[in-house]
Design an enzyme around this catalytic site. Structure first.
Site, PDB file in Angstrom:
ATOM      1  N   ASP A 109     -13.643  -6.649  -5.555  1.00 32.20           N
ATOM      2  CA  ASP A 109     -13.823  -6.938  -4.133  1.00 32.20           C
ATOM      3  C   ASP A 109     -15.243  -7.458  -3.957  1.00 32.20           C
ATOM      4  O   ASP A 109     -16.193  -6.806  -4.389  1.00 32.20           O
ATOM      5  CB  ASP A 109     -13.676  -5.667  -3.282  1.00 32.20           C
ATOM      6  CG  ASP A 109     -12.285  -5.046  -3.397  1.00 32.20           C
ATOM      7  OD1 ASP A 109     -11.347  -5.768  -3.783  1.00 32.20           O
ATOM      8  OD2 ASP A 109     -12.144  -3.838  -3.098  1.00 32.20           O
ATOM      9  N   ASP A 160       0.848  -1.189   0.000  1.00 36.66           N
ATOM     10  CA  ASP A 160       0.000   0.000   0.000  1.00 36.66           C
ATOM     11  C   ASP A 160       0.886   1.242   0.000  1.00 36.66           C
ATOM     12  O   ASP A 160       1.815   1.338   0.801  1.00 36.66           O
ATOM     13  CB  ASP A 160      -0.895   0.015   1.246  1.00 36.66           C
ATOM     14  CG  ASP A 160      -2.070  -0.945   1.090  1.00 36.66           C
ATOM     15  OD1 ASP A 160      -2.204  -1.546   0.014  1.00 36.66           O
ATOM     16  OD2 ASP A 160      -2.840  -1.091   2.058  1.00 36.66           O
TER      17      ASP A 160
END
Lengths: 193, 251
Positions: free
Chosen positions: B130, B11
Site C-alpha cells: 500500500d 473482505d
C-alpha cells in the site's frame, strides 16, 4: 476405481483432491509404495522447488517406483517437470520418463508466468471434448521444451510443451484442478483412460 | 497468449463477507463460498480474500471458509490479511489456498519473504504494497494506509522481487475508493523496473479505467471490490470490452 494422489509433502494436494470430489470420485492421499502400485490411476502432483522435491522422492524410494508404474499416471505442474530428463531448477536430474529438458523462462517475459493461457496442438485422449485454444491456469518459472512427446503446446515468449505423454505417463504443466470447466474435463478424461 | 487477469476482492470477517455486497441471485450474500462460486461462473480469473478478523477465533473461522472455497470453487484464490509466520502460511495452503498475500509483516521483517518463497515456492507468495504519493514521492504505508513508513515504493518493490515474491499487489492509497482510475504512472514504472507480475488495485470506477491500467499502466492483472460487488461493472461485459480494445482476456 482406486485413485491415488502421491503425497510426498510437495504442495497443494487438497485442491486436486477436491477437484476429483466435485467429479464424484474419492482420491486417496498416499506415500505408501504398495498402495500406489495397487491404484488404477495415479496422480503425481508437485508445487515448489525441484531439487528439494526430488530429494523427498528419493527419501521414500518413490523415485524408483514412479517410472516403473504401469497404470495411467498424471504428473501435474512440478510433477510433470520431475518426470522429465532434467531441470535447470537446482540442476536437478529428473525421473527421465519424458525425454525433455526443463529450462527457465528468459527475462524477456515476466517470470513466473502467472494466469490463464491457451493450449494448442492438442493430441491426446486426455483432451477429448476440450477445444483447441482452451484456457488453462498456469503458474511456473520453468518450462519443458516442445518435442515429439508434446500433446499440447503453449506460447509464452516461445512455444513450449504444456502437456506431454509417453505410454501410460501423462504430464500437464497447467493446473487442471484450477482451470474451471475445461480443467475438470481433462481430469475426467484421465479417469476414463 | 497469456491473458490479463480480472480479480474481485472480498473482505472477510469471522468467515463472512463484509462491506456491502449486493448480488441479486444469491440466497446469502454474506456467504463467501456462494459469492466465490458466482464470480467463478461470471468469468473472474482469480479471487482474493482479505481477512480483516481481529481475533484468533475469527481467523480460525476464516480457515474453515478457505477449506470450503477450495472444495467448491474451480478457479485459483489468494488469501491475505494478518499473515505473519511460516505456520500461518502453512495452515492456509493446507486448507487449499493457492496463494497467500503478505503486507505489514513483510515490511516489519523482510526476511519473511525469503523464508516463505524458499519453503513454499515463489509462485504462491504475493506481497501486497500500500503506498501513498506525498510531495511527488511514493511512500509505503502500513495498516490500510494509515501509518507511513520510511520506504519508497519502488525501492521496496525491488527488494520484494529480489527476496523471491511471485507477484506484487500494489494499492495506491491516493486512488483507493475514489473510483477515478488506477495509479497508472506508478504501475507502469513498477512494471518496467520489475520482472514479476503486478496487480493493479485502487481506483476502479469504469470499464475505461481497466482498459487504461492494462494499456497505460502495463498491469498484468486488475483487482477491484465495489464495482463488482454492486454489479456496477459485470465481469463478462468488462472482459468483452477489454477484448474489443485488443487486450487479451479469457472469454
Amino acid at each position: 476405481m482406486k485413485l491415488v494422489i502421491i503425497d510426498y509433502g510437495a504442495g497443494n494436494i487438497k485442491s486436486i483432491q477436491f477437484a476429483f470430489k466435485r467429479l464424484g470420485y474419492k482420491a486417496i492421499l498416499s506415500s505408501d509404495p504398495k498402495e500406489i502400485k495397487r491404484a488404477d490411476k495415479v496422480i503425481f502432483p508437485g508445487v515448489g522447488e525441484a531439487s528439494s522435491a526430488m530429494q523427498k522422492l528419493k527419501e521414500s524410494g518413490l523415485d524408483i517406483l514412479i517410472p516403473k508404474l504401469k497404470q495411467p499416471v498424471l504428473g501435474i505442474c512440478l510433477g510433470m517437470q520431475l518426470l522429465c530428463k532434467s531441470t535447470e531448477e537446482g540442476n536437478t536430474i529428473g525421473l527421465g520418463v519424458f525425454n525433455v529438458e526443463v529450462k527457465r523462462f528468459s527475462n524477456k517475459v515476466k517470470v513466473p508466468q502467472m494466469g490463464w493461457n491457451t493450449v494448442t496442438n492438442l493430441k491426446s485422449k486426455l483432451f477429448e471434448n476440450v477445444k483447441e485454444d482452451a484456457f488453462m491456469y498456469l503458474i511456473h518459472s520453468y518450462y519443458a521444451e516442445a518435442n515429439t512427446q508434446s500433446i499440447a503446446t503453449t506460447n509464452y515468449g516461445l512455444n513450449y510443451a504444456s502437456a506431454l505423454q509417453k505410454d501410460n505417463f501423462y504430464g500437464v504443466q497447467f493446473h487442471p484442478e484450477k482451470s474451471s470447466i475445461d480443467g475438470e474435463q481433462i481430469l475426467k478424461n484421465f479417469l476414463e483412460l | 497468449m497469456l491473458t490479463k487477469r480480472i480479480i474481485p476482492c472480498l473482505d472477510i470477517k469471522n468467515g463472512r463477507t463484509v462491506k456491502g455486497v449486493n448480488f441479486v441471485n444469491l440466497i446469502d450474500a454474506g456467504d463467501p463460498v456462494e459469492l466465490a462460486k458466482q464470480y467463478a461462473l461470471e468469468g473472474a480469473d482469480e479471487l482474493v480474500f482479505l481477512d480483516i478478523s481481529a481475533t484468533l477465533e475469527g481467523r480460525n473461522t476464516t480457515l474453515e471458509m478457505v477449506l470450503k472455497v477450495a472444495e467448491q470453487v474451480n478457479i485459483p484464490f489468494t488469501v491475505g490479511g494478518g499473515i505473519s509466520s511460516i505456520e500461518d502460511v502453512d495452515r492456509l495452503l493446507k486448507s487449499g489456498a493457492d496463494k497467500v498475500s503478505i503486507n505489514s509483516s513483510a515490511v516489519k521483517r523482510p526476511e519473511l519473504i525469503s523464508e516463505l518463497s524458499e519453503k513454499f515456492g515463489s509462485q504462491c507468495i504475493t506481497v501486497a504494497i500500500d503506498a501513498k504519493q506525498i510531495n511527488n514521492e511514493w511512500v509505503v504505508h502500513l495498516a490500510g494506509g494509515s501509518i507511513p513508513t520510511q520506504l519508497n515504493l519502488f525501492t521496496w518493490a525491488k527488494e520484494v522481487e529480489q527476496r523471491g515474491a511471485g507477484e506484487i499487489l500494489f494499492t495506491s492509497m491516493n486512488n483507493d475508493g475514489t473510483k477515478a482510475g488506477f495509479a497508472n504512472e506508478a504501475l507502469e514504472k513498477l512494471s518496467s523496473e520489475l520482472n514479476i507480475p503486478i496487480i493493479a488495485s485502487g481506483g476502479a470506477g469504469t470499464i475505461q479505467h481497466f482498459i487504461d491500467t492494462f494499456k497505460v499502466g502495463k498491469a498484468d492483472a486488475a483487482l477491484a471490490a465495489s464495482v463488482f460487488h454492486f454489479g456496477e461493472i459485470p465481469i463478462l461485459e468488462l472482459k468483452q470490452e477489454l477484448q474489443n480494445n485488443d487486450i487479451p482476456v479469457r472469454l
